[in-house]
Design an enzyme around this catalytic site. Sequence first.
Site, PDB file in Angstrom:
ATOM      1  N   GLY A   7      -1.507   9.506  66.060  1.00 22.09           N
ATOM      2  CA  GLY A   7      -0.744  10.740  66.187  1.00 22.09           C
ATOM      3  C   GLY A   7      -0.095  11.126  67.198  1.00 22.09           C
ATOM      4  O   GLY A   7       0.578  12.167  67.498  1.00 22.09           O
TER       5      GLY A   7
ATOM      6  N   ASN B 120      -6.430   8.113  55.904  1.00 26.10           N
ATOM      7  CA  ASN B 120      -7.545   8.820  56.629  1.00 26.10           C
ATOM      8  C   ASN B 120      -7.047  10.343  56.871  1.00 26.10           C
ATOM      9  O   ASN B 120      -6.252  10.755  57.670  1.00 26.10           O
ATOM     10  CB  ASN B 120      -7.951   8.150  57.965  1.00 26.10           C
ATOM     11  CG  ASN B 120      -8.976   9.142  58.848  1.00 26.10           C
ATOM     12  OD1 ASN B 120      -9.510  10.068  58.243  1.00 26.10           O
ATOM     13  ND2 ASN B 120      -8.914   8.721  60.020  1.00 26.10           N
TER      14      ASN B 120
ATOM     15  N   LYS C 262      -8.685  12.780  57.772  1.00 27.48           N
ATOM     16  CA  LYS C 262      -9.142  13.573  58.843  1.00 27.48           C
ATOM     17  C   LYS C 262      -9.526  14.899  58.483  1.00 27.48           C
ATOM     18  O   LYS C 262     -10.019  15.119  57.276  1.00 27.48           O
ATOM     19  CB  LYS C 262      -8.110  13.779  60.111  1.00 27.48           C
ATOM     20  CG  LYS C 262      -7.846  12.290  60.352  1.00 27.48           C
ATOM     21  CD  LYS C 262      -6.931  12.120  61.674  1.00 27.48           C
ATOM     22  CE  LYS C 262      -6.677  10.659  62.046  1.00 27.48           C
ATOM     23  NZ  LYS C 262      -5.915  10.592  63.235  1.00 27.48           N
TER      24      LYS C 262
ATOM     25  N   GLU D  14      -6.988  -0.004  65.613  1.00 25.52           N
ATOM     26  CA  GLU D  14      -6.328   1.470  66.010  1.00 25.52           C
ATOM     27  C   GLU D  14      -6.299   1.610  67.690  1.00 25.52           C
ATOM     28  O   GLU D  14      -7.161   2.340  68.163  1.00 25.52           O
ATOM     29  CB  GLU D  14      -7.039   2.895  65.529  1.00 25.52           C
ATOM     30  CG  GLU D  14      -7.130   2.645  63.831  1.00 25.52           C
ATOM     31  CD  GLU D  14      -7.070   3.827  63.100  1.00 25.52           C
ATOM     32  OE1 GLU D  14      -6.463   4.125  62.283  1.00 25.52           O
ATOM     33  OE2 GLU D  14      -8.077   4.718  63.492  1.00 25.52           O
TER      34      GLU D  14
ATOM     35  N   GLU E 231     -11.526   9.377  67.094  1.00 23.04           N
ATOM     36  CA  GLU E 231     -11.921  10.490  67.143  1.00 23.04           C
ATOM     37  C   GLU E 231     -13.517  10.934  67.129  1.00 23.04           C
ATOM     38  O   GLU E 231     -13.952  11.927  67.645  1.00 23.04           O
ATOM     39  CB  GLU E 231     -11.247  11.384  66.169  1.00 23.04           C
ATOM     40  CG  GLU E 231      -9.965  11.459  66.546  1.00 23.04           C
ATOM     41  CD  GLU E 231      -8.794  11.506  65.129  1.00 23.04           C
ATOM     42  OE1 GLU E 231      -9.320  11.857  64.114  1.00 23.04           O
ATOM     43  OE2 GLU E 231      -7.679  11.196  65.586  1.00 23.04           O
TER      44      GLU E 231
ATOM     45  N   HIS F 151     -14.554   5.818  63.798  1.00 25.48           N
ATOM     46  CA  HIS F 151     -13.111   6.173  64.402  1.00 25.48           C
ATOM     47  C   HIS F 151     -13.099   6.534  65.886  1.00 25.48           C
ATOM     48  O   HIS F 151     -13.743   7.179  66.092  1.00 25.48           O
ATOM     49  CB  HIS F 151     -12.764   7.417  63.260  1.00 25.48           C
ATOM     50  CG  HIS F 151     -11.129   7.457  63.229  1.00 25.48           C
ATOM     51  ND1 HIS F 151     -10.795   8.555  64.445  1.00 25.48           N
ATOM     52  CD2 HIS F 151     -10.011   7.015  62.674  1.00 25.48           C
ATOM     53  CE1 HIS F 151      -9.316   8.304  64.207  1.00 25.48           C
ATOM     54  NE2 HIS F 151      -8.938   7.569  63.339  1.00 25.48           N
TER      55      HIS F 151
ATOM     56  N   SER G  91       0.310   5.893  64.065  1.00 23.48           N
ATOM     57  CA  SER G  91       1.520   6.011  63.610  1.00 23.48           C
ATOM     58  C   SER G  91       2.299   5.376  62.456  1.00 23.48           C
ATOM     59  O   SER G  91       3.493   4.839  62.769  1.00 23.48           O
ATOM     60  CB  SER G  91       2.228   6.161  65.004  1.00 23.48           C
ATOM     61  OG  SER G  91       1.793   7.117  65.668  1.00 23.48           O
TER      62      SER G  91
END
Length: 258
Positions: A173, A9, A11, A167, A97, A95, A213
Amino acid sequence: MRKPIIAGNWKLYKTSKEAIELVTLLKRDLCDVDTVDIVVCPVFTALSDVSDTLTESNIRVGAQNLYWEDAGAFTGEVSAPLLKELGVEYVIIGHSERRQFFGETNETVNKKMKAALRHQLIPIVCVGEVLKEREENKTFDVIRTQCEESLKGLSSEEMEGLIVAYEPVWAIGTGKTATPAQAQEVHHFIRQLLTKMFDEEVALKVRIQYGGSVKPENIAELMAEPDIDGALVGGASLKSESFAAIVINSCSKVQTRK
Ligand code: 13P
Protein backbone atom coordinates in the site's frame (compact mmCIF):
# COMPACT_ATOMS: atom_id res chain seq x y z
CA MET A 1 6.00 -26.15 -14.61
CA ARG A 2 4.20 -24.13 -11.95
CA LYS A 3 1.02 -22.47 -13.18
CA PRO A 4 1.08 -18.76 -12.35
CA ILE A 5 -1.57 -17.56 -9.92
CA ILE A 6 -2.84 -14.02 -9.52
CA ALA A 7 -5.05 -13.32 -6.50
CA GLY A 8 -6.84 -10.12 -5.52
CA ASN A 9 -7.00 -9.35 -1.80
CA TRP A 10 -9.83 -6.87 -1.52
CA LYS A 11 -9.18 -6.26 2.21
CA LEU A 12 -12.03 -4.31 3.89
CA TYR A 13 -13.45 -2.86 0.68
CA LYS A 14 -16.61 -3.35 -1.38
CA THR A 15 -20.19 -4.02 -0.43
CA SER A 16 -21.82 -7.13 -1.90
CA LYS A 17 -23.38 -5.00 -4.63
CA GLU A 18 -20.04 -3.47 -5.57
CA ALA A 19 -18.39 -6.88 -5.40
CA ILE A 20 -20.91 -8.38 -7.82
CA GLU A 21 -20.34 -5.46 -10.21
CA LEU A 22 -16.58 -5.98 -10.12
CA VAL A 23 -16.60 -9.74 -10.67
CA THR A 24 -19.17 -9.45 -13.44
CA LEU A 25 -16.70 -7.26 -15.34
CA LEU A 26 -13.75 -9.54 -14.53
CA LYS A 27 -15.70 -12.57 -15.70
CA ARG A 28 -16.30 -10.85 -19.04
CA ASP A 29 -12.76 -9.54 -19.49
CA LEU A 30 -10.85 -12.64 -18.34
CA CYS A 31 -13.01 -15.44 -19.75
CA ASP A 32 -10.33 -16.49 -22.26
CA VAL A 33 -7.49 -16.81 -19.73
CA ASP A 34 -6.63 -20.41 -18.95
CA THR A 35 -2.87 -20.28 -18.46
CA VAL A 36 -3.04 -18.38 -15.17
CA ASP A 37 -5.11 -19.24 -12.08
CA ILE A 38 -7.24 -16.27 -11.03
CA VAL A 39 -8.62 -15.78 -7.51
CA VAL A 40 -10.58 -12.97 -5.83
CA CYS A 41 -10.77 -12.64 -2.04
CA PRO A 42 -13.68 -10.43 -0.96
CA VAL A 43 -14.86 -9.67 2.59
CA PHE A 44 -16.81 -12.47 4.28
CA THR A 45 -20.21 -10.86 3.70
CA ALA A 46 -19.70 -10.74 -0.08
CA LEU A 47 -18.41 -14.31 -0.46
CA SER A 48 -21.77 -15.89 -1.16
CA ASP A 49 -22.80 -13.38 -3.85
CA VAL A 50 -19.35 -13.39 -5.47
CA SER A 51 -19.27 -17.18 -5.48
CA ASP A 52 -22.74 -17.34 -7.10
CA THR A 53 -21.74 -14.76 -9.72
CA LEU A 54 -18.59 -16.71 -10.59
CA THR A 55 -20.22 -20.12 -10.91
CA GLU A 56 -18.85 -21.88 -13.99
CA SER A 57 -16.27 -19.16 -14.60
CA ASN A 58 -12.47 -19.45 -14.61
CA ILE A 59 -12.22 -17.20 -11.53
CA ARG A 60 -12.02 -18.86 -8.11
CA VAL A 61 -13.02 -17.44 -4.73
CA GLY A 62 -10.86 -17.05 -1.63
CA ALA A 63 -11.49 -15.81 1.91
CA GLN A 64 -9.15 -13.46 3.79
CA ASN A 65 -9.03 -15.38 7.08
CA LEU A 66 -10.58 -18.28 8.99
CA TYR A 67 -10.68 -19.72 12.49
CA TRP A 68 -9.08 -23.07 13.25
CA GLU A 69 -11.99 -24.70 15.08
CA ASP A 70 -14.89 -25.94 12.96
CA ALA A 71 -17.65 -24.79 15.35
CA GLY A 72 -18.17 -23.85 18.99
CA ALA A 73 -18.46 -20.89 21.34
CA PHE A 74 -16.18 -18.59 19.32
CA THR A 75 -18.15 -15.38 18.86
CA GLY A 76 -17.36 -13.51 15.66
CA GLU A 77 -15.31 -16.23 13.98
CA VAL A 78 -15.78 -18.04 10.65
CA SER A 79 -14.57 -21.60 10.05
CA ALA A 80 -13.41 -23.69 7.11
CA PRO A 81 -16.63 -25.74 6.72
CA LEU A 82 -18.66 -22.51 6.53
CA LEU A 83 -16.37 -21.17 3.80
CA LYS A 84 -16.52 -24.44 1.88
CA GLU A 85 -20.32 -24.31 1.95
CA LEU A 86 -20.14 -21.03 0.01
CA GLY A 87 -17.90 -22.41 -2.71
CA VAL A 88 -14.71 -20.85 -1.35
CA GLU A 89 -11.56 -22.71 -2.48
CA TYR A 90 -8.67 -20.55 -1.21
CA VAL A 91 -7.94 -18.75 2.05
CA ILE A 92 -5.35 -16.09 2.84
CA ILE A 93 -3.66 -16.87 6.17
CA GLY A 94 -1.33 -14.66 8.21
CA HIS A 95 -1.52 -11.49 6.15
CA SER A 96 0.75 -8.83 7.67
CA GLU A 97 -2.29 -6.68 8.48
CA ARG A 98 -3.65 -9.53 10.61
CA ARG A 99 -0.27 -9.95 12.27
CA GLN A 100 0.02 -6.19 12.85
CA PHE A 101 -3.53 -5.28 13.93
CA PHE A 102 -5.15 -8.52 15.14
CA GLY A 103 -2.45 -10.34 17.06
CA GLU A 104 -1.87 -13.09 14.50
CA THR A 105 1.27 -15.08 15.29
CA ASN A 106 3.14 -17.87 13.52
CA GLU A 107 1.48 -20.25 15.97
CA THR A 108 -2.07 -19.14 15.10
CA VAL A 109 -1.12 -19.15 11.42
CA ASN A 110 0.00 -22.76 11.78
CA LYS A 111 -3.30 -23.78 13.41
CA LYS A 112 -5.23 -22.04 10.65
CA MET A 113 -3.12 -23.72 7.96
CA LYS A 114 -3.97 -27.12 9.40
CA ALA A 115 -7.68 -26.29 9.62
CA ALA A 116 -7.74 -25.09 6.01
CA LEU A 117 -5.94 -28.18 4.74
CA ARG A 118 -8.18 -30.49 6.79
CA HIS A 119 -11.10 -29.12 4.78
CA GLN A 120 -9.37 -28.99 1.39
CA LEU A 121 -9.11 -25.23 1.30
CA ILE A 122 -5.93 -24.01 -0.41
CA PRO A 123 -3.99 -21.74 1.96
CA ILE A 124 -2.19 -18.65 0.73
CA VAL A 125 0.23 -18.16 3.62
CA CYS A 126 1.78 -14.70 3.88
CA VAL A 127 5.29 -13.93 5.06
CA GLY A 128 7.31 -10.72 4.91
CA GLU A 129 9.64 -8.42 6.79
CA VAL A 130 9.00 -4.88 8.02
CA LEU A 131 11.27 -2.04 6.91
CA LYS A 132 13.33 -2.00 10.12
CA GLU A 133 14.07 -5.70 9.74
CA ARG A 134 15.22 -5.20 6.14
CA GLU A 135 17.40 -2.26 7.15
CA GLU A 136 18.97 -4.34 9.91
CA ASN A 137 19.67 -7.19 7.44
CA LYS A 138 17.26 -9.48 9.23
CA THR A 139 15.03 -10.28 6.24
CA PHE A 140 16.16 -13.88 5.78
CA ASP A 141 15.98 -14.61 9.52
CA VAL A 142 12.44 -13.25 9.71
CA ILE A 143 11.30 -15.19 6.64
CA ARG A 144 12.96 -18.38 7.89
CA THR A 145 11.20 -18.19 11.27
CA GLN A 146 7.85 -17.33 9.69
CA CYS A 147 8.09 -20.25 7.25
CA GLU A 148 9.40 -22.77 9.76
CA GLU A 149 6.80 -21.96 12.41
CA SER A 150 3.84 -21.44 10.07
CA LEU A 151 4.45 -24.63 8.09
CA LYS A 152 5.38 -26.80 11.08
CA GLY A 153 3.94 -30.32 11.00
CA LEU A 154 2.61 -30.17 7.44
CA SER A 155 3.14 -33.21 5.23
CA SER A 156 4.87 -33.05 1.85
CA GLU A 157 1.55 -33.85 0.22
CA GLU A 158 -0.15 -30.93 2.00
CA MET A 159 2.71 -28.62 1.02
CA GLU A 160 2.54 -29.27 -2.69
CA GLY A 161 -0.82 -27.61 -3.20
CA LEU A 162 -0.33 -24.55 -1.07
CA ILE A 163 0.78 -21.06 -1.93
CA VAL A 164 3.29 -18.87 -0.15
CA ALA A 165 2.94 -15.11 -0.61
CA TYR A 166 6.05 -13.04 0.02
CA GLU A 167 4.82 -9.58 0.94
CA PRO A 168 7.48 -7.19 2.22
CA VAL A 169 5.47 -5.06 4.64
CA TRP A 170 7.23 -1.87 3.52
CA ALA A 171 5.90 -2.41 -0.02
CA ILE A 172 2.23 -2.90 0.93
CA GLY A 173 0.00 0.00 0.00
CA THR A 174 2.99 2.32 -0.21
CA GLY A 175 3.46 2.41 -3.97
CA LYS A 176 7.00 1.21 -3.26
CA THR A 177 7.43 -2.16 -4.98
CA ALA A 178 10.37 -4.41 -4.23
CA THR A 179 12.59 -4.50 -7.30
CA PRO A 180 12.33 -7.75 -9.25
CA ALA A 181 15.84 -8.63 -8.00
CA GLN A 182 14.93 -7.95 -4.35
CA ALA A 183 11.79 -10.09 -4.66
CA GLN A 184 13.57 -12.88 -6.54
CA GLU A 185 16.29 -13.04 -3.87
CA VAL A 186 13.71 -13.74 -1.16
CA HIS A 187 11.62 -16.07 -3.34
CA HIS A 188 14.75 -18.09 -4.09
CA PHE A 189 15.59 -18.15 -0.38
CA ILE A 190 12.08 -19.47 0.40
CA ARG A 191 12.39 -22.20 -2.22
CA GLN A 192 15.76 -23.28 -0.82
CA LEU A 193 14.30 -23.30 2.66
CA LEU A 194 11.40 -25.49 1.49
CA THR A 195 13.96 -27.88 -0.01
CA LYS A 196 15.63 -28.14 3.40
CA MET A 197 12.36 -28.40 5.33
CA PHE A 198 10.74 -30.90 2.93
CA ASP A 199 12.53 -31.88 -0.28
CA GLU A 200 13.31 -30.53 -3.71
CA GLU A 201 10.24 -32.03 -5.31
CA VAL A 202 7.99 -30.17 -2.86
CA ALA A 203 9.97 -26.94 -3.18
CA LEU A 204 9.66 -27.01 -6.97
CA LYS A 205 5.88 -27.46 -6.76
CA VAL A 206 5.00 -24.74 -4.25
CA ARG A 207 3.88 -21.54 -5.93
CA ILE A 208 5.35 -18.38 -4.43
CA GLN A 209 3.49 -15.13 -5.06
CA TYR A 210 4.89 -11.65 -4.63
CA GLY A 211 2.71 -8.98 -3.01
CA GLY A 212 3.25 -5.26 -2.44
CA SER A 213 2.22 -2.47 -4.83
CA VAL A 214 1.79 -4.78 -7.81
CA LYS A 215 0.40 -2.88 -10.81
CA PRO A 216 -0.21 -3.56 -14.51
CA GLU A 217 3.08 -1.73 -15.21
CA ASN A 218 5.34 -3.84 -13.00
CA ILE A 219 3.82 -7.34 -13.10
CA ALA A 220 5.65 -8.52 -16.24
CA GLU A 221 9.12 -7.71 -14.90
CA LEU A 222 8.31 -9.38 -11.58
CA MET A 223 6.97 -12.46 -13.36
CA ALA A 224 10.10 -12.65 -15.48
CA GLU A 225 12.02 -13.77 -12.38
CA PRO A 226 12.35 -17.57 -12.17
CA ASP A 227 10.97 -18.02 -8.64
CA ILE A 228 8.06 -15.56 -8.88
CA ASP A 229 4.93 -17.54 -9.70
CA GLY A 230 2.28 -14.88 -9.41
CA ALA A 231 1.04 -12.01 -7.30
CA LEU A 232 -1.18 -11.20 -4.36
CA VAL A 233 -2.64 -7.85 -5.33
CA GLY A 234 -4.25 -5.33 -2.96
CA GLY A 235 -5.19 -1.86 -4.22
CA ALA A 236 -4.98 -2.66 -7.93
CA SER A 237 -7.39 -5.59 -7.52
CA LEU A 238 -10.26 -3.24 -6.65
CA LYS A 239 -10.78 -2.03 -10.22
CA SER A 240 -11.58 -4.39 -13.08
CA GLU A 241 -9.29 -2.61 -15.58
CA SER A 242 -6.18 -2.81 -13.39
CA PHE A 243 -6.76 -6.34 -12.08
CA ALA A 244 -7.59 -7.68 -15.56
CA ALA A 245 -4.47 -5.96 -16.95
CA ILE A 246 -2.31 -7.55 -14.23
CA VAL A 247 -3.69 -11.00 -15.08
CA ILE A 248 -3.20 -10.47 -18.81
CA ASN A 249 0.30 -9.01 -18.42
CA SER A 250 1.27 -11.95 -16.23
CA CYS A 251 0.51 -14.32 -19.11
CA SER A 252 3.78 -13.29 -20.78
CA LYS A 253 5.57 -15.62 -18.35
CA VAL A 254 3.65 -18.55 -19.70
CA GLN A 255 4.49 -17.56 -23.27
CA THR A 256 8.19 -17.08 -22.55
CA ARG A 257 8.43 -20.45 -20.83
CA LYS A 258 6.77 -22.45 -23.61
P1 13P B 1 -1.08 -3.48 -2.27
O1 13P B 1 -1.10 -4.19 -3.60
O2 13P B 1 -2.20 -2.50 -2.11
O3 13P B 1 0.26 -2.94 -1.94
O4 13P B 1 -1.40 -4.62 -1.16
C1 13P B 1 -0.67 -5.78 -1.17
C2 13P B 1 -1.32 -6.74 -0.24
O5 13P B 1 -1.32 -6.53 0.95
C3 13P B 1 -1.97 -7.92 -0.82
O6 13P B 1 -2.30 -8.85 0.16
